[in-house]
Design an enzyme around this catalytic site. Structure first.
Site, PDB file in Angstrom:
ATOM      1  N   GLY A 179       0.416  -5.121   0.907  1.00  0.00           N
ATOM      2  CA  GLY A 179      -0.729  -5.123   0.003  1.00  0.00           C
ATOM      3  C   GLY A 179      -0.359  -5.676  -1.370  1.00  0.00           C
ATOM      4  O   GLY A 179      -1.202  -6.273  -2.050  1.00  0.00           O
ATOM      5  N   GLU A 210      -0.477  -9.263  -1.045  1.00  0.00           N
ATOM      6  CA  GLU A 210      -1.888  -9.641  -0.848  1.00  0.00           C
ATOM      7  C   GLU A 210      -2.637  -9.642  -2.187  1.00  0.00           C
ATOM      8  O   GLU A 210      -3.561 -10.427  -2.375  1.00  0.00           O
ATOM      9  CB  GLU A 210      -2.546  -8.700   0.168  1.00  0.00           C
ATOM     10  CG  GLU A 210      -1.989  -8.908   1.575  1.00  0.00           C
ATOM     11  CD  GLU A 210      -2.472  -7.854   2.560  1.00  0.00           C
ATOM     12  OE1 GLU A 210      -2.080  -6.684   2.388  1.00  0.00           O
ATOM     13  OE2 GLU A 210      -3.234  -8.189   3.472  1.00  0.00           O
ATOM     14  N   ALA A 266       0.860  -1.188   0.000  1.00  0.00           N
ATOM     15  CA  ALA A 266       0.000   0.000   0.000  1.00  0.00           C
ATOM     16  C   ALA A 266       0.897   1.239   0.000  1.00  0.00           C
ATOM     17  O   ALA A 266       2.059   1.170   0.394  1.00  0.00           O
ATOM     18  CB  ALA A 266      -0.874  -0.014   1.247  1.00  0.00           C
ATOM     19  N   GLU A 275       3.924  -5.544   7.312  1.00  0.00           N
ATOM     20  CA  GLU A 275       3.090  -4.511   7.946  1.00  0.00           C
ATOM     21  C   GLU A 275       3.395  -4.326   9.423  1.00  0.00           C
ATOM     22  O   GLU A 275       3.309  -3.219   9.950  1.00  0.00           O
ATOM     23  CB  GLU A 275       1.600  -4.855   7.770  1.00  0.00           C
ATOM     24  CG  GLU A 275       1.052  -4.588   6.376  1.00  0.00           C
ATOM     25  CD  GLU A 275       1.246  -5.742   5.416  1.00  0.00           C
ATOM     26  OE1 GLU A 275       2.064  -6.643   5.706  1.00  0.00           O
ATOM     27  OE2 GLU A 275       0.586  -5.764   4.363  1.00  0.00           O
TER      28      GLU A 275
HETATM   29  N1  3HC Z   1       4.536   3.627   0.141  1.00  0.00           N
HETATM   30  C1  3HC Z   1       5.010   4.855  -0.157  1.00  0.00           C
HETATM   31  N2  3HC Z   1       6.304   5.103  -0.445  1.00  0.00           N
HETATM   32  C2  3HC Z   1       7.142   4.057  -0.433  1.00  0.00           C
HETATM   33  C3  3HC Z   1       6.719   2.757  -0.137  1.00  0.00           C
HETATM   34  C4  3HC Z   1       5.338   2.552   0.162  1.00  0.00           C
HETATM   35  N3  3HC Z   1       4.846   1.336   0.442  1.00  0.00           N
HETATM   36  N4  3HC Z   1       7.778   1.924  -0.193  1.00  0.00           N
HETATM   37  C5  3HC Z   1       8.819   2.686  -0.526  1.00  0.00           C
HETATM   38  N5  3HC Z   1       8.459   3.971  -0.670  1.00  0.00           N
HETATM   39  C6  3HC Z   1       9.299   5.104  -1.065  1.00  0.00           C
HETATM   40  C7  3HC Z   1      10.400   5.367  -0.055  1.00  0.00           C
HETATM   41  O1  3HC Z   1       9.956   6.245   0.942  1.00  0.00           O
HETATM   42  C8  3HC Z   1      11.478   5.981  -0.920  1.00  0.00           C
HETATM   43  O2  3HC Z   1      11.136   7.324  -1.146  1.00  0.00           O
HETATM   44  P1  3HC Z   1      12.289   8.438  -1.317  1.00  0.00           P
HETATM   45  O3  3HC Z   1      13.094   8.006  -2.484  1.00  0.00           O
HETATM   46  O4  3HC Z   1      11.503   9.688  -1.510  1.00  0.00           O
HETATM   47  O5  3HC Z   1      13.070   8.412  -0.028  1.00  0.00           O
HETATM   48  C9  3HC Z   1      11.321   5.245  -2.240  1.00  0.00           C
HETATM   49  O6  3HC Z   1      10.008   4.703  -2.231  1.00  0.00           O
HETATM   50  C10 3HC Z   1      12.297   4.110  -2.441  1.00  0.00           C
HETATM   51  O7  3HC Z   1      12.267   3.283  -1.298  1.00  0.00           O
HETATM   52  P2  3HC Z   1      13.598   2.690  -0.636  1.00  0.00           P
HETATM   53  O8  3HC Z   1      14.637   3.754  -0.543  1.00  0.00           O
HETATM   54  O9  3HC Z   1      13.188   1.988   0.601  1.00  0.00           O
HETATM   55  O10 3HC Z   1      14.029   1.654  -1.789  1.00  0.00           O
HETATM   56  P3  3HC Z   1      14.722   0.237  -1.659  1.00  0.00           P
HETATM   57  O11 3HC Z   1      14.929  -0.227  -3.046  1.00  0.00           O
HETATM   58  O12 3HC Z   1      15.865   0.312  -0.715  1.00  0.00           O
HETATM   59  O13 3HC Z   1      13.625  -0.700  -0.968  1.00  0.00           O
HETATM   60  C11 3HC Z   1      11.453  -1.684  -0.659  1.00  0.00           C
HETATM   61  C12 3HC Z   1      12.450  -1.026  -1.638  1.00  0.00           C
HETATM   62  C13 3HC Z   1      12.004  -3.021  -0.167  1.00  0.00           C
HETATM   63  C14 3HC Z   1      10.177  -1.896  -1.388  1.00  0.00           C
HETATM   64  C15 3HC Z   1      11.258  -0.745   0.566  1.00  0.00           C
HETATM   65  O14 3HC Z   1      10.964   0.550   0.096  1.00  0.00           O
HETATM   66  C16 3HC Z   1      10.166  -1.153   1.491  1.00  0.00           C
HETATM   67  O15 3HC Z   1      10.368  -1.998   2.327  1.00  0.00           O
HETATM   68  N6  3HC Z   1       8.988  -0.509   1.354  1.00  0.00           N
HETATM   69  C17 3HC Z   1       7.880  -0.710   2.251  1.00  0.00           C
HETATM   70  C18 3HC Z   1       7.182  -2.030   2.007  1.00  0.00           C
HETATM   71  C19 3HC Z   1       6.049  -2.197   2.955  1.00  0.00           C
HETATM   72  O16 3HC Z   1       6.157  -2.017   4.146  1.00  0.00           O
HETATM   73  N7  3HC Z   1       4.880  -2.563   2.398  1.00  0.00           N
HETATM   74  C20 3HC Z   1       3.728  -2.727   3.185  1.00  0.00           C
HETATM   75  C21 3HC Z   1       2.981  -1.423   3.212  1.00  0.00           C
HETATM   76  S1  3HC Z   1       1.601  -1.492   4.306  1.00  0.00           S
HETATM   77  C22 3HC Z   1       0.430  -2.346   3.462  1.00  0.00           C
HETATM   78  O17 3HC Z   1       0.657  -2.804   2.392  1.00  0.00           O
HETATM   79  C23 3HC Z   1      -0.915  -2.481   4.143  1.00  0.00           C
HETATM   80  C24 3HC Z   1      -1.811  -3.465   3.465  1.00  0.00           C
HETATM   81  O18 3HC Z   1      -1.717  -4.686   4.170  1.00  0.00           O
HETATM   82  C25 3HC Z   1      -3.225  -3.015   3.427  1.00  0.00           C
END
Ligand code: 3HC
Ligand code: NAI
Length: 693
Positions: free
Chosen positions: A105, A108, A66, A128
């Site tokens: 997400g 998912e 998400a 998450e």
């Molecule tokens: N939402 C919004 N922005 C995000 C994002 C997300 N899910 N994931 C990454 N970004 C942004 C980062 O803030 C960063 O922004 P910036 O360049 O402005 O600083 C940019 O994308 C690149 O991210 P990284 O520097 O972290 O890039 P990497 O290549 O090192 O890592 C990744 C990539 C492994 C995908 C890492 O970004 C990550 O772990 N992201 C989060 C994943 C996550 O937690 N997903 C679950 C979200 S909650 C959810 O899905 C709820 C659902 O169950 C309903």
């Protein structure tokens, strides 16, 4: 401005429809992405020429989850569930083609596809929990239907990413396809599904694994008990466990409802807000406004380490771990031997725990070269000094290094308190000097404070930050001041703790409050661990403080079996009557009568004093932004991530409350205590640290 049309596409390869998403950087499921997927899936289903659908992403990764920036804002259509339903209920088989990281997400969504293929480098996971959340789009209900509740519990409460091979073994991926050939392989897979007339397999309909655990309450009770320490203070792990329980004991749709309820509770709570803030803070901390990403960095291929003591050895290990050779210099052979023995023992212990092999131990040891001469550092790109904390000793070392190291090499000091600007006067090339303040144990602790002196070049800063990233640290930039960011706040905390000790709170009363707040230990247990005799000597002691008095009777901390606390042979601590007697002696000397100090007062005086010091650090430009201070305290001192760091906590409590309380405590805070003008200003304007630009 992106649109659903711009971030998605539909193409046909014969009878296979390819729905593709392209929303850099990580294909997060923002509103337009959700709308784009929904639109293209519906188009593909409606297209008579298409018989099966491949769902794939462009760029570096599959859907990464998400869009975290959308949490806390009013929801926008279409909901992720609508998108998922469209996929799962598609009348044509949908094959997810996965590369990069399929997370949250994003995973998912993949779980709603009828089949999943992935390249060997792909990963999946439900992280998450690290954002204080739970998988809110059916992940907790579908995952255990594939992997079983035990593995599902591990995955959702750890948030760990799972590699393609393991995911395949668990049944999460149906096939691993050759690297670099995802698209064609997924199309071929879809053709096979059609040719073999395979069913539209819906994960929601799988029942066998959850059925087997139905009514098994011990499974969950054991898991909770086993992880109680790890989950202490966090809300999200328990909510995740409850969801897996629901998956096991309830029909699918009821389980989804339960998941939704618990997700809504978490997403609107303070803990998740804190953890989401930390997610962005961890990415922000690398950005230094006047040191752009284009700043040239020294390519560090070889490192010199001066001093192989507690810190030097640990620091050297970080480099060996990533394959960078290090030459360690000591003044005496015995010190060198001892340093190498400690490093070897640390590696062997890691191998015993199964984290690395004995072969890795030897490979890493082979990257470390002992030396008794600074001359051996002539070809190093970076030299880090970790000798005794004494200005003259350090200056002598740097003056010698100045004449030895090659032009352009970066010189760094691991000093925890000395002035980098003064150290820099010992060398002709002032601008190559930077502070690299590691935390003990340096091979374990994630924090690195990079200290910028007046003359430190941008290249030296950029190099120190890049090196930090390379060795897996989280680096925060600090200006020069006593204690830098972290220890300066630690000192402010200690002043309040010591003051309260002389007003009637015993060390364990204070530690208990800090522990209950969520830190791993309080200030006095921490002193016992580090040793009370740091900076203390028999010759100069004056019985002027409780600490000195304890050292004088050889209560120098855990290493002597006693400090503020008494310790048994297993290092379990208990309050000490001896310490209590000494505290009372000092209380009387100060002319104080012991009073009952409430837990609330203990917490507020300590934590609000820390926030106040943080505001001063910010105001003086020592830290770039409030969130950097939070990163320092979370990664260097164990501040609970679910409270977001001291500055975020201040924002949570309200800065006007913080100022009001500090004023109310008045002279108790200490004669020298002053309230930060920045803090007062923000409080008066009704602002938060997060509102500062
Ligand atoms: N939402 C919004 N922005 C995000 C994002 C997300 N899910 N994931 C990454 N970004 C942004 C980062 O803030 C960063 O922004 P910036 O360049 O402005 O600083 C940019 O994308 C690149 O991210 P990284 O520097 O972290 O890039 P990497 O290549 O090192 O890592 C990744 C990539 C492994 C995908 C890492 O970004 C990550 O772990 N992201 C989060 C994943 C996550 O937690 N997903 C679950 C979200 S909650 C959810 O899905 C709820 C659902 O169950 C309903
Ligand atoms: P230590 O006493 O364990 O190690 C210092 C080592 O430096 C000793 O082995 C000594 O033989 C060696 N040494 C002294 N002079 C030398 C010289 N001229 N050339 C080569 N080697 C020399 O001390 P520790 O704890 O490793 O501290 C080192 C530095 O790291 C200090 O500046 C300290 O403030 C800083 N630091 C310490 C932390 C800690 O928790 N121990 C945390 C962060 C920083």
């Amino acid at each position: 401005m992106s649109t659903p049309e711009a971030v998605s596409s539909l193409t046909l390869d014969g009878e296979i429809a390819i729905v593709s998403i392209n929303h850099p950087p990580v294909n997060a499921l923002s509103t337009h992405v959700r709308a784009g997927i929904l639109m293209r899936i519906n188009e593909a289903v409606a297209n008579d020429a298409a018989k099966a659908i491949v769902f794939i992403c462009e760029g570096r990764t599959f859907l990464a989850g998400a869009d975290i920036t959308e949490f806390g804002k009013p929801p926008r259509e279409p909901a992720l569930r609508t998108v998922q339903d469209a996929i799962e209920n598609s009348t044509k088989p949908v094959v997810a083609a996965i590369h990069g990281t399929s997370l949250g997400g994003g995973f998912e969504v993949a779980l709603c596809c009828h089949y999943r293929v992935a390249v060997p480098s792909a990963k999946c996971g439900l992280p998450e929990v690290k954002l204080g959340l739970l998988p809110g789009a059916g992940g907790t209900q579908r995952l255990p239907r594939i992997v079983g509740p035990e593995k599902a519990l591990e995955m959702v409460t750890s948030g760990q990413h799972v590699g393609a091979k393991a995911a395949h073994a668990m049944g999460l991926f149906d096939e691993i396809v050759p690297e670099g050939q995802l698209r064609e392989s997924a199309i071929a897979f879809a053709r096979r599904v059609l040719a073999e007339n395979r069913p539209l397999r819906k994960v929601r309909d799988l029942d066998e694994k959850v059925q087997a655990a139905r009514g098994n309450t011990a499974l969950f009770a054991d898991f909770r008990a086993k992880n109680a320490r790890k989950f202490r203070g966090f809300e999200a792990p328990e909510a995740n466990i409850k969801c897996i329980e629901a998956a096991v004991n309830m029909p699918f749709d009821d389980g989804l409802k339960r998941e939704r309820e618990l997700f809504m509770q978490l997403v609107s709570g303070v803990q998740s807000a804190a953890q989401r803030y930390v997610f962005f803070a961890e990415r922000q901390v690398w950005k230094i406004p006047d040191v752009p990403e284009s700043t040239p960095v020294v390519d560090v291929k070889k490192v010199g380490m001066v001093g192989a003591g507690t810190m030097g050895g640990g620091i050297a290990m970080n480099f060996a771990n990533v394959g960078i050779p290090v030459t360690l210099v000591e003044t005496r052979q015995e010190a060198l031997d001892r340093g190498f023995q400690v490093i070897r023992r640390n590696y062997e212990n890691t191998a015993k725990r199964g984290r690395i092999t004995m072969d890795d131990v030897e490979k890493r040891m082979a990257l470390l070269t002992p030396s008794l001469s600074l001359d051996d550092l002539a070809d190093c790109d970076l030299v880090i000094e970790a000798v005794f904390e004494n200005m003259d000793v350090k200056k002598t070392v740097f003056a010698k290094l100045d004449a030895i190291v090659k032009p352009g090499a970066i010189l760094a000091s691991n000093t925890s308190a000395l002035n980098i600007n003064e150290i820099a006067t010992a060398v002709s090339k002032h601008d190559g000097i930077v502070g690299m303040h590691f935390f003990s144990p340096a091979n374990v602790m994630r924090l690195l404070e990079v200290v910028r002196g007046d003359a430190t070049s941008k290249s030296a800063i950029a190099t120190a930050m890049a090196v930090g990233k390379k060795i897996g640290k989280i680096a925060a930039l600090s200006g020069v001041c006593p204690g830098f960011i972290g220890n300066r706040i630690l000192y402010a905390r200690r002043l309040q703790a010591d003051a309260m000790m002389l007003e009637g709170a015993m060390p364990w009363d204070i530690d208990d409050v800090i522990y209950e707040f969520g830190l791993p230990m309080g200030p006095y247990a921490m002193s016992d661990l580090a040793g009370l005799d740091i900076g203390w000597s028999k010759e100069t002691t004056r019985h002027a403080t409780v600490r000195e008095a304890l050292c004088e009777i050889d209560r120098r901390g855990q290493k002597t079996g006693a400090g503020y606390y008494d310790y048994d042979e297993k290092r379990n601590k208990k309050p000490s009557p001896v310490t209590e007697g000494i505290v009372r002696e000092f209380m009387e000397k100060a002319g104080n009568t012991a009073r009952e100090i409430s837990k609330e007062e203990i917490l507020e005086r300590i934590v609000f004093a820390m926030i106040n010091e943080g505001a001063k650090i910010l105001d003086e430009g020592i830290a770039i932004r409030a969130s950097d201070i939070d990163i320092v305290w979370i990664n260097g001192y164990g501040w609970p991530v679910y409270r977001g760091g001291p500055m975020f906590y201040g924002d949570t409590v309200g800065l006007d409350t913080v100022v009001g309380k500090l004023k109310a405590y008045g002279s108790k805070m200490g004669a020298d205590f002053t309230i930060s003008p920045l803090l007062e200003k923000l409080a008066a304007e009704g602002k938060r640290f997060q509102d500062m630009k």
